[in-house]
Design a protein around this motif. Sequence first.
Motif, PDB file in Angstrom:
ATOM      1  N   PRO A   1      52.163  25.924 107.023  1.00 19.47           N
ATOM      2  CA  PRO A   1      53.255  26.904 107.112  1.00 19.47           C
ATOM      3  C   PRO A   1      52.732  28.331 107.304  1.00 19.47           C
ATOM      4  O   PRO A   1      51.664  28.689 106.796  1.00 19.47           O
ATOM      5  N   HIS A   2      53.492  29.101 108.039  1.00 18.41           N
ATOM      6  CA  HIS A   2      53.211  30.527 108.182  1.00 18.41           C
ATOM      7  C   HIS A   2      54.106  31.303 107.231  1.00 18.41           C
ATOM      8  O   HIS A   2      55.304  31.029 107.131  1.00 18.41           O
ATOM      9  N   GLU A   3      53.509  32.245 106.502  1.00 19.02           N
ATOM     10  CA  GLU A   3      54.260  33.071 105.566  1.00 19.02           C
ATOM     11  C   GLU A   3      54.564  34.414 106.207  1.00 19.02           C
ATOM     12  O   GLU A   3      53.656  35.196 106.505  1.00 19.02           O
TER      13      GLU A   3
ATOM     14  N   ASN B   1      56.354  29.225 114.976  1.00 15.87           N
ATOM     15  CA  ASN B   1      57.165  28.171 114.367  1.00 15.87           C
ATOM     16  C   ASN B   1      56.296  26.949 114.090  1.00 15.87           C
ATOM     17  O   ASN B   1      55.345  26.677 114.809  1.00 15.87           O
ATOM     18  N   GLY B   2      56.651  26.212 113.043  1.00 18.64           N
ATOM     19  CA  GLY B   2      55.860  25.038 112.681  1.00 18.64           C
ATOM     20  C   GLY B   2      56.422  23.774 113.270  1.00 18.64           C
ATOM     21  O   GLY B   2      57.412  23.252 112.770  1.00 18.64           O
TER      22      GLY B   2
ATOM     23  N   GLY C   1      58.387  24.938 108.284  1.00 24.77           N
ATOM     24  CA  GLY C   1      58.582  26.378 108.410  1.00 24.77           C
ATOM     25  C   GLY C   1      58.969  26.747 109.826  1.00 24.77           C
ATOM     26  O   GLY C   1      58.409  26.220 110.795  1.00 24.77           O
ATOM     27  N   TRP C   2      59.958  27.596 109.954  1.00 24.81           N
ATOM     28  CA  TRP C   2      60.427  28.039 111.268  1.00 24.81           C
ATOM     29  C   TRP C   2      60.687  29.536 111.167  1.00 24.81           C
ATOM     30  O   TRP C   2      60.435  30.148 110.128  1.00 24.81           O
TER      31      TRP C   2
ATOM     32  N   THR D   1      62.400  14.273 112.491  1.00 21.68           N
ATOM     33  CA  THR D   1      63.155  14.334 111.251  1.00 21.68           C
ATOM     34  C   THR D   1      62.685  15.515 110.422  1.00 21.68           C
ATOM     35  O   THR D   1      61.520  15.585 110.030  1.00 21.68           O
ATOM     36  N   PHE D   2      63.607  16.427 110.149  1.00 20.17           N
ATOM     37  CA  PHE D   2      63.301  17.589 109.308  1.00 20.17           C
ATOM     38  C   PHE D   2      62.095  18.371 109.822  1.00 20.17           C
ATOM     39  O   PHE D   2      61.246  18.804 109.052  1.00 20.17           O
TER      40      PHE D   2
END
Length: 381
Positions: free
Chosen positions: A221-223, A233-234, A249-250, A243-244
């Motif tokens: 994930p990017h913070e 975006n992840g 993280g987006w 799925t999900f």
Amino acid sequence: MKRNQYKLCRGFILLIVFCFQQSVFSQTYEMNFGLHQPQDSSTLPVSRTKPQLPERKSKIDAQVIFKQISENKFELNSGWEMADSKTVTASPISIFNPNLNTSKWYNATIPGTVLTTLVDQGVYPDPYYGLNNMLIPDSLCREDWWYRLEFTLPENKDKKLVWLLFNGINYKADVWLNRKLLGQISGAFARGSFNATDLIDKQGKNVLAVNIHPPHNPGIPHEQSSKTDKGPNGGQLCLDGPTFISSEGWDWVPGIRDRNIGIWQNVVLSFTGDVTIKDPQIITDLPLPDTTVSAIKIKATVINHSNHQKRILLKGNIESTSFSKNLNLDPEESKQVFFTPEEFHQLNISNPRLWWPNGYGRQELYLLNLEAVVDGEISDR
């Protein structure tokens, strides 16, 4: 000569367009794939307040409560416990032993994700507040988790077949009942329906265990912070299935630390005869702008689970509208059955009560009841 020059020029233009498209695709792919390595710690967001750490709840004895949702169907959502794979592996006693000490397990929230349970039990803070999400380790999505339930069957259930239905797990799961593998589920939106008749103990205690596997590509994930803007975006979760995918993280959500793995939909225990009804579907045809009549088509799969031929009466009703059909099924045969408005004229509903958008009218619902009747008795409803 001019024709050759035209062809050369046209080919050159196409090459430029192709290279531009490839460049845009590559940039978009990189932007939506996420990080390849953890970001520099100096770019992480920093809170100006001290973190509000939760208070760990004490483990309580699990209590199984069967919530009856129809005559022979029960929600099996209470009494579950959850632990990480290290706790399960370290135990000298099998997970299926009724004498297993589960004091180091968590009281699980079903339906819910792994993180739902850990937040509810005070292990980690609520990620919706401040920068609490930064206090939750991303390792939750990189290990297996186990759910466990001890239960005895409800009384007075004389139907022949016993079923366990998982309406949704994530990401993958192995389902075990009394030391035997009952089946597997893959994907967050795939139901898992298992015939537990041969493995269930109808008189004594049963142990149901679900091994939840994490995604193979959880991503990094990017913070977002003032030093990094929104970042990439992840999308690595796309490699495992759609799925999900934004759980990594987006641009509108930080990384969900467990990637939403867990038993996130209801678990249902049901009892039937030898013939069951699967996946009923209602298709409505409203010939807009005319709203005075609606044609309804109903289809369902009927399955004979026995080793004998069965004669079945499949009947249904929508309020005062009734319809039925006889069919024969060979041993282990399944058949898709249709009720069409052409064959059953009563399925042309006059002046139907419609579901209107909010503010335009009422949100009406009709109730369909389907029954499979064998030898005068309801086998499944």
